[in-house]
Structure formats: C-alpha cells, structure tokens
Enzyme design. Structure first.
Site, short mmCIF file in Angstrom:
data_model
loop_
_atom_site.label_atom_id
_atom_site.label_comp_id
_atom_site.label_asym_id
_atom_site.label_seq_id
_atom_site.Cartn_x
_atom_site.Cartn_y
_atom_site.Cartn_z
N ARG A 57 0.74 -1.16 0.11
CA ARG A 57 -0.09 0.04 0.16
C ARG A 57 0.99 1.30 0.08
O ARG A 57 1.62 1.53 1.11
CB ARG A 57 -0.93 -0.20 1.14
CG ARG A 57 -1.96 1.03 1.25
CD ARG A 57 -2.73 0.82 2.46
NE ARG A 57 -3.71 1.94 2.81
CZ ARG A 57 -4.94 1.88 2.43
NH1 ARG A 57 -5.35 1.17 1.77
NH2 ARG A 57 -5.75 3.14 2.69
N HIS B 17 -6.46 1.01 -6.99
CA HIS B 17 -7.12 0.44 -5.75
C HIS B 17 -7.80 -0.65 -6.10
O HIS B 17 -9.17 -0.86 -5.88
CB HIS B 17 -7.70 1.44 -5.15
CG HIS B 17 -7.88 0.85 -3.34
ND1 HIS B 17 -7.20 -0.21 -2.89
CD2 HIS B 17 -8.46 1.32 -2.39
CE1 HIS B 17 -7.70 -0.51 -1.76
NE2 HIS B 17 -8.17 0.44 -1.41
N GLN C 38 -10.16 -2.87 -3.62
CA GLN C 38 -11.37 -2.30 -3.37
C GLN C 38 -12.42 -2.53 -4.27
O GLN C 38 -13.56 -2.68 -3.87
CB GLN C 38 -11.06 -0.63 -2.94
CG GLN C 38 -12.40 -0.05 -2.87
CD GLN C 38 -13.39 -0.39 -1.47
OE1 GLN C 38 -12.21 -0.51 -0.36
NE2 GLN C 38 -14.26 -0.91 -1.58
N ASP D 173 -16.36 8.83 -2.74
CA ASP D 173 -15.11 8.68 -1.89
C ASP D 173 -14.58 9.98 -1.34
O ASP D 173 -15.14 11.05 -1.45
CB ASP D 173 -13.97 7.78 -2.81
CG ASP D 173 -12.69 7.50 -2.11
OD1 ASP D 173 -12.95 7.29 -1.08
OD2 ASP D 173 -11.77 7.46 -2.76
N CYS E 237 -16.16 3.36 -0.09
CA CYS E 237 -15.15 2.54 0.41
C CYS E 237 -14.80 2.74 1.83
O CYS E 237 -14.14 2.04 2.30
CB CYS E 237 -13.97 2.46 -0.50
SG CYS E 237 -13.05 4.07 -0.72
N ARG F 90 -14.36 -6.75 1.67
CA ARG F 90 -13.05 -6.54 1.37
C ARG F 90 -12.02 -7.89 1.72
O ARG F 90 -11.17 -8.25 1.40
CB ARG F 90 -12.41 -5.41 2.16
CG ARG F 90 -12.84 -3.98 1.69
CD ARG F 90 -12.23 -3.60 0.33
NE ARG F 90 -10.77 -3.93 0.23
CZ ARG F 90 -9.85 -2.96 0.94
NH1 ARG F 90 -10.43 -1.74 1.25
NH2 ARG F 90 -8.71 -2.89 0.74
#
Length: 354
Positions: free
Chosen positions: A141, A168, A171, A263, A303, A330
């Site tokens: 990450r 991402h 996600q 988001d 998310c 997830r």
C-alpha cells in the site's frame, strides 16, 4: 509409562484428526475452468480480462459461502507467508488482509514505514529480491504506482496492489462482489461516480465495461481522471458496447443510475489542498435528492472512511447503503486474490451470474 502411553494415544488421535481435516477441505471435484492466475501480479485490473476478474469474484463468493455460511475449514495457505508493506495507514485493507490470510492458514507480516523505507535505506530492487526469498507474496500500500511496478519487475513472487496513487483494484473487487450479491447480476447496471477523479474511479474505469456495466462520472472541473486512463476506458466501452459519460453536474451523472458511488474528497497526502477541494466539491454531497435522479432500485457505495460532506447520514445509514457489506467483502475478495495467485484451488460451488 502411563504418561507415555497417553501421549502416544493423543498423538495418534491428532494425526487422524489432521488427516480428516485435509480430506474435508479438499473434498469435491474442482470446477472446470480455463482461468489460471497462479504466480500473477495484481497491480491494476487493466491487466486482467473479463473472465479473470469474474473468476476472482467467483472464488470470493465460493470462499465466503464455504467458510462463513457452511463453517468449513480451508487451510489453503498453510505454510505460506505474506509481506504487507504499508506506507499509508489503513483499517479495512490491513484487517481484511491479515485476518483473511490467517484464516486460510497463512502467516501475514505487517511492515510500516518504521520497519521498511522503500527506496531509502535499501533500493526497491533489493527489497523485492529479499522479500521474494522470505515470503510467498507481497501486498504493498504505497504512494506511487511506479514503486509497485518496480517491485513487480524485480520480485519473483506475486505483488498485489493494496492501494497506490493510480489504482485500488482490491477495493473494486469488493464493490463488484457486493453489487452482485445485492442485484444478483452486474451486466447492464449503471454506476454513477460523483466525486474526485482518483484511484478508485480509475479502477472502475479499467473494469466496469468488462462486466457490461455503464458508467456516468461527475467530477469538478480540474479534478477529472487521468486522460490516459479515460482513453483506455473509452476503448473498453466500445469493445464491450457500454455507455461512458462524463460531466461536472452530479445530478446529471446520477440520472438513471443503479449505483451511486463516492469517496473521500481529500486523499492521504492531499491535506494541504483541503480548503481548495472543499470549495471545488460544493454541491457534490450525495443526498436523497441525488437519489431522486437515479433508478428506483438505486444503492449506495463508499469505500470508507466516510465524511458527512461526501454523503449525508440519511443516505449513509439508509437501507439503500451497502457500505458495511462492502467493507466485509474486502476480506473475502482479498482472500480470493491470495488463493488464486498462490494455489491451484478452483471454486467448488456454482458460478454466480455476472
């Protein structure tokens, strides 16, 4: 003597029990499929075909049903380890990966910037080679997609994108699994993105058309997605005969949509831009008024973590909000990624409709 005899009997019982468990999680005939992802990296969904992404979602659904619903024991990653490099803090990515990998019998190793400085104390190439000799896969990450690309180039084990400035992907897999569970299918759905042209949107642009989903995007002027990514998305839209629409009007983007998605307006590393961004995103909050423009069956995704200016409480905590199911998924989707990249496992249960 009695103590030794008791130990021998206990050991024999344990061996018998262990063999039973192995037979249990291997039972059933693997479903026939031409998809084989073992040894692959997952840097962006652009590198995955429609069938390969569907296979990951199928595997996630399979694992969720077998482990959560049926209570099966599936140590598919027993004896395997995962290096988790986190330059950015996280709740869902860390917990879903650590608990998911451990649930499958593997050992996750969490590394923060206090443990490892990518490209600082040691070159990225050297880090990739060292971790390849010590672990079976790396989830990173990071701030820069280019760091992931270099890790993947130099590593001999799978590299998984846990988030970067560009994408991402893990996600979006959770988002699609959530929508499939909610609607029973994905093909023909219209997604409305209302917010920043960020890594989440980029990942949707790289994948939605592959499921036959349409996409309507609203971003403020100056906050549009990367033109190069848009160009690829336009090519996908033509290839899969889907509709792709861009605007600066949130209500126009919401028109006829099945799914409203937003988001954070201020990603990690953009804190100095807060005042500018808050001004630019005025009018972009998702409310029930936004929903009135959408299809009658509209649902909401985010998310997380969420801030009230992005979506109000009425929508966020309403029955239309799928955010907590999305967060749980997830775990099942990252488990599917790890199982698919590290083992020969094939889903045992029926393939969902996509």
């Amino acid at each position: 003597m009695f103590f030794n005899l008791r130990n021998l009997l206990n050991a024999a019982t344990l061996r018998k029990s262990s063999k039973h468990l192995v037979r249990h999680f291997r039972s059933g005939q693997p479903t026939q499929t031409n998809v084989n992802l073992k040894g692959r990296d997952l840097l962006t969904l652009q590198n995955y075909t429609a069938e390969e992404i569907k296979y990951l979602l199928w595997t996630a659904s399979d694992l969720k049903q077998r482990i959560k619903d049926k209570g099966e024991y599936l140590p598919l990653l027993q004896g395997k380890s995962l290096a988790m490099i986190f330059e950015k803090r996280s709740t869902r990515t860390r917990i879903s990966t650590e608990t998911g990998f451990a649930l499958l019998g593997g050992h996750p190793c969490f590394l923060t910037t206090q443990d490892i400085h990518l490209g600082v104390n040691e070159s990225l190439a050297d880090t990739a080679r060292v971790l390849s000799s010590l672990t079976n896969a790396v989830l990173a990450r990071v701030y820069k997609q280019s760091d992931l690309d270099l890790l993947a180039k130099e590593a001999s084990v799978p590299i998984v994108n846990g988030l970067s400035d560009s994408y991402h992907p893990i996600q979006i897999l959770a988002d699609y699994l959530t929508l499939q569970e909610h609607y029973g299918y994905l093909k023909g759905l219209t997604i409305s993105w209302i917010g920043d042209g960020n890594n989440i949107l980029n990942s949707i642009l790289m994948s939605a058309a592959k499921f036959g989903m349409h996409l309507r995007v609203a971003t403020p002027k100056g906050f549009e997605p990367d033109p190069n990514i848009v160009k690829v998305a336009e090519e996908y839209s033509k290839e899969y005969s889907t509709k792709l629409f861009f605007t600066t009007d949130p209500l126009e983007a919401a028109s006829g949509a099945n799914v409203l998605v937003t988001d954070t307006w201020i990603s990690m590393g953009q804190e100095e831009e807060k005042a500018k961004r808050m001004k630019a995103f005025q009018g972009y909050q998702i409310t029930m008024q936004t929903g009135k423009q959408a299809a009658s069956d509209w649902a909401f995704l985010h998310c997380l973590p969420r801030k009230p200016e992005e979506v109000d409480d009425e929508v966020f905590y309403s029955p239309r909000s799928l955010v907590f199911q999305e967060a749980e998924n997830r775990k099942w989707t990252i488990m599917a990624v790890m199982v698919s990249l590290l083992t020969d496992y094939s889903p045992q249960l029926q393939k969902p409709t996509f």
